[in-house]
Design an enzyme around this catalytic site. Structure first.
Site, PDB file in Angstrom:
ATOM      1  N   GLN A 185       0.907  -1.450  -0.011  1.00 55.14           N
ATOM      2  CA  GLN A 185       0.377  -0.084  -0.341  1.00 55.14           C
ATOM      3  C   GLN A 185       0.519   1.063  -0.129  1.00 55.14           C
ATOM      4  O   GLN A 185       1.569   1.354   0.645  1.00 55.14           O
ATOM      5  CB  GLN A 185      -1.369  -0.251   1.416  1.00 55.14           C
ATOM      6  N   LEU A 186       1.094   1.875  -1.004  1.00 59.07           N
ATOM      7  CA  LEU A 186       1.838   2.899  -1.578  1.00 59.07           C
ATOM      8  C   LEU A 186       1.863   3.869   0.107  1.00 59.07           C
ATOM      9  O   LEU A 186       0.444   4.189   0.465  1.00 59.07           O
ATOM     10  CB  LEU A 186       1.396   4.071  -2.333  1.00 59.07           C
ATOM     11  N   HIS A 187       2.701   4.427   0.435  1.00 63.73           N
ATOM     12  CA  HIS A 187       3.099   5.471   1.865  1.00 63.73           C
ATOM     13  C   HIS A 187       3.884   6.233   1.265  1.00 63.73           C
ATOM     14  O   HIS A 187       5.032   6.092   0.949  1.00 63.73           O
ATOM     15  CB  HIS A 187       2.979   4.297   2.955  1.00 63.73           C
ATOM     16  N   LEU A 188       3.558   7.668   1.305  1.00 63.72           N
ATOM     17  CA  LEU A 188       4.240   8.508   1.751  1.00 63.72           C
ATOM     18  C   LEU A 188       5.288   8.994   3.689  1.00 63.72           C
ATOM     19  O   LEU A 188       4.346   8.519   4.779  1.00 63.72           O
ATOM     20  CB  LEU A 188       3.773   9.871   1.144  1.00 63.72           C
TER      21      LEU A 188
END
Length: 669
Positions: free
Chosen positions: A565-568
């Site tokens: 899950q894309l996370h910054l």
DNA sequence: GTTCTAGAAC
DNA sequence: GTTCTAGAAC
């Protein structure tokens, strides 16, 4: 110039003819083992050697480069071979040796590229050093020198370069030079460059190692081969001929401008790849024009090289390993004609013709097509080439089809298109090779082109996330369940504290879009969410600054994340946290593996995807993110960063990559 | 991603 | 002996 030689060193030509003298320029910081290397060779060799050591040459006083040049000339005049034993880490430090002797003798470089900590610990522990560099002072000096290190490059004028990255490489190189008899000559080229752990390419590399070794075993027996042990160059390399300047008679000056500009543009955008312009003749006009313009533009000569040799024998004859080669094709994509096209089809065999036919029937000027080489092709087995990219440029020759009648406005545009299409093709091929799993290599010859591509896509897409790697994904899909631990919930993203913060402030902005697993998946359609995640990050930074204005922040993504899950990451740059425990932790935030959010957004806007860096960066030595000094282990690094007050490197200070309390107010989005 | 731990490095 | 890393298991 550091010195005061009154007369230029001189060699008489007759001496040179009767002896195979060689000058070996050692390149390495203090403690890398330069003197030990020379002494080991000299004591075992049958050939007369002279070691010219700057530390020893001044008879107690500091030696100079000029004295070294003079001593080298004297030795060569006497028919002796020479070691230049000084650091020579910067290109400028080597030029005078190459300039003065390059036309008269063979010049080799041996780069002793050992880890900084090894060199430092040797310096710290030694006594009685000729240059009096020992003890605690050494660490500072070695670190400083390594910051300006420029690896030697064939285009400086070396005929041969050997890279040694560990003791066994060094041992091998010593053996090779020791066994060099008075009239022997080592083969030219670049040897021993390798990547430490290129997981994705391992299978190809393994295969390649085998064939290269078999090919070389005979040479090694004869002592003509190198310390090259079969492992690859650091980066995938595209070798390409100059397009349209031979048969198609395109103006050389205009063509060289286009080559240099296209290459520069490409290399700025794509990391971890290398380009090599190849031409057969050492009198090549196009090569000298391109070289000249490269220097003017300050292009990194490690990433764009020019090479004289046969493009179908770059590895076996030239020691230059290129995974992909470009073919200056004709529009029918047929063998024949002359020059590069004929040569490549001839060496690659029928296999290339068949594979090409599967991909395309014809080619338009300004475009290109990549063809995977079957593993049966000699070009694959002997040279390690995995793909041939056919490219067609503009034609300025009235005798050939599609003659442009000297219209250089059109011609230049087509030539630019040809190079940019070629380079893009190369980038996508290099990327696929990197992601390829061993299984796919086995499939290579069994399936048709189309199924192969489908397999690749699925293979890349279906990542194997362990159950522990799904925590963020579960949170994103069902935030209500985990509500207590969350800082902010919106329709598009969630903000939460990192469970194991690697700095005083470390939060994650987590995308809620199902299917957007990581940076690699992020494409143009995701720009709105990437921008809103970025804004959310900046907003939180402002809040943190109101509590502690001394903090600095970076916002960015890991090239290859461990969690789905894309996370910054929004992380303060103190890295003061007990959860920061190992090299991987450090390097994931402090090498190019960490991709700043601003850059990611720009790249996707411009090119549709973001650059990713290899996981091998996580294995790199530990360097302070401020002053760039190297440290032997995590505890030492951590105690250094707690004290280091150096300013941040210039690239971080640009484009709002680094958010400080003073500049954050200016940032409105 | 973390934890645990064998064994390398000091 | 202690410190530190790196690989396996989760």
């Amino acid at each position: 110039m550091d010195g005061g030689a009154s007369s230029e060193p001189h060699i008489s030509p007759k001496e040179e003819e009767s002896n195979r003298t060689v000058m070996v320029i050692l390149v390495g910081p203090p403690g890398s083992g330069k003197s030990t290397f020379c002494e080991a060779v000299i004591s075992a060799s049958k050939r007369p050697w002279v070691r010219v050591c700057q530390d020893a040459i001044g008879n107690g006083k500091a030696g100079t480069k000029a004295l070294c040049l003079k001593a080298a000339a004297d030795a060569l005049n006497e028919g002796k071979s020479v070691f230049i034993d000084r650091c020579n880490l910067e290109r400028e430090q080597r030029t005078d040796f190459l300039k003065l002797f390059g036309s008269r003798t063979d010049i080799h470089a041996i780069m002793l590229d050992l880890p900084a900590k090894v060199c430092i610990s040797r310096c710290v522990n030694r006594t009685g050093h000729e240059g009096n560099l020992q003890g605690g002072r050494a660490a500072i000096i070695v670190n400083k020198m390594l910051q300006n290190k420029e690896a030697p490059n064939l285009n400086e004028g070396f005929s041969r370069i050997t890279f040694c990255q560990n003791d066994s490489d060094v041992k091998e190189a010593i053996k090779m030079y020791s066994e060099l008899g008075p009239s022997d000559k080592l083969s030219p080229g670049e040897f021993g460059l390798k990547s430490k752990k290129e997981s994705g390419q391992q299978s190809i590399m393994k295969f390649f190692k085998k064939s290269a070794r078999e090919e070389n075993s005979q040479k090694e027996k004869e002592g003509t081969s190198s310390s090259e042990n079969g492992s690859g160059n650091e980066f995938p390399t595209l070798a390409f001929p100059s397009i349209s300047t031979a048969d198609f008679q395109f103006d050389l000056d205009k063509a060289s401008d286009i080559i240099v500009e296209s290459a520069q543009d490409f290399l700025r955008r794509v990391d971890n790849v290398r380009l090599a312009l190849v031409d057969l003749s050492d009198k090549s006009r196009i090569i000298s024009l391109v070289r000249e313009k490269m220097v003017k533009k300050g292009i990194n000569s490690n990433r764009f090289i020019t090479f004289v040799g046969d493009i179908t024998q770059l590895y076996s004859k030239g020691g230059l390993r290129c995974t992909v080669i470009a073919n200056a094709a004709n529009w029918r994509l047929k063998p024949g004609g002359g020059g590069v096209n004929a040569a490549i089809f001839k060496v690659a065999g029928e296999a290339l013709e068949i594979a090409t036919k599967e991909r395309a029937e014809t080619l338009n000027p300004g475009s290109s097509v990549a063809v995977p080489l079957p593993s049966t092709s000699p070009l694959y087995q002997r040279e390690g080439v995995t793909h041939v990219i056919h490219v067609l440029g503009p034609n300025m020759n009235p005798q050939r089809p599609n003659y442009l009648q000297n219209d250089y406005t059109k011609g230049c545009k087509i030539l630019r298109d040809a190079y940019s299409s070629l380079f893009e093709c190369f980038a996508s091929v290099a990327c696929l090779e990197r992601n390829k799993k061993p299984k796919l290599v086995e499939l290579k010859d069994k399936t048709s082109g189309e199924t192969k591509n489908k397999d690749k896509r699925e293979e890349v897409k279906s990542r194997n996330w362990g159950s522990w790697a799904l925590a963020l994904y579960n949170t994103a899909m069902d935030p209500e369940k985990y509500k207590d631990g969350l800082l902010e919930i919106s329709d598009d993203f969630i903000v939460l504290n990192d469970l194991y913060p690697k700095a005083r402030k470390h939060v994650l902005v987590l995308s809620r879009l199902n299917g957007l697993d990581c940076l690699e998946d992020s494409k143009r359609e995701h720009l709105p969410i990437l921008r809103s995640m970025h804004s959310a990050g900046v907003k939180w930074v402002k809040k943190f600054h109101s509590e502690d204005p001394s903090l600095h922040f970076r916002l960015g993504y890991h090239s290859v994340p461990s969690m789905r899950q894309l996370h910054l990451h929004v992380i303060s740059q103190d890295f003061d946290s007990p959860s920061l425990k190992n090299k991987k932790h450090w390097n994931s935030f402090n090498t190019a593996f960490f991709r700043d959010s601003v850059d990611v957004i720009n790249e996707i806007e411009e090119h549709g995807s973001a650059k990713l860096s290899s996981e091998k960066l996580l294995e790199m030595e530990l360097r302070c993110h401020r002053c760039k000094s190297a440290h032997p282990n995590i505890p030492k690094l951590k105690s250094h960063i707690a004290r280091c007050k150096a300013s941040f490197p210039p690239d971080l200070l640009q484009n709002s990559r680094l958010l400080s309390a003073s500049n954050n107010d200016l940032d409105t989005n």
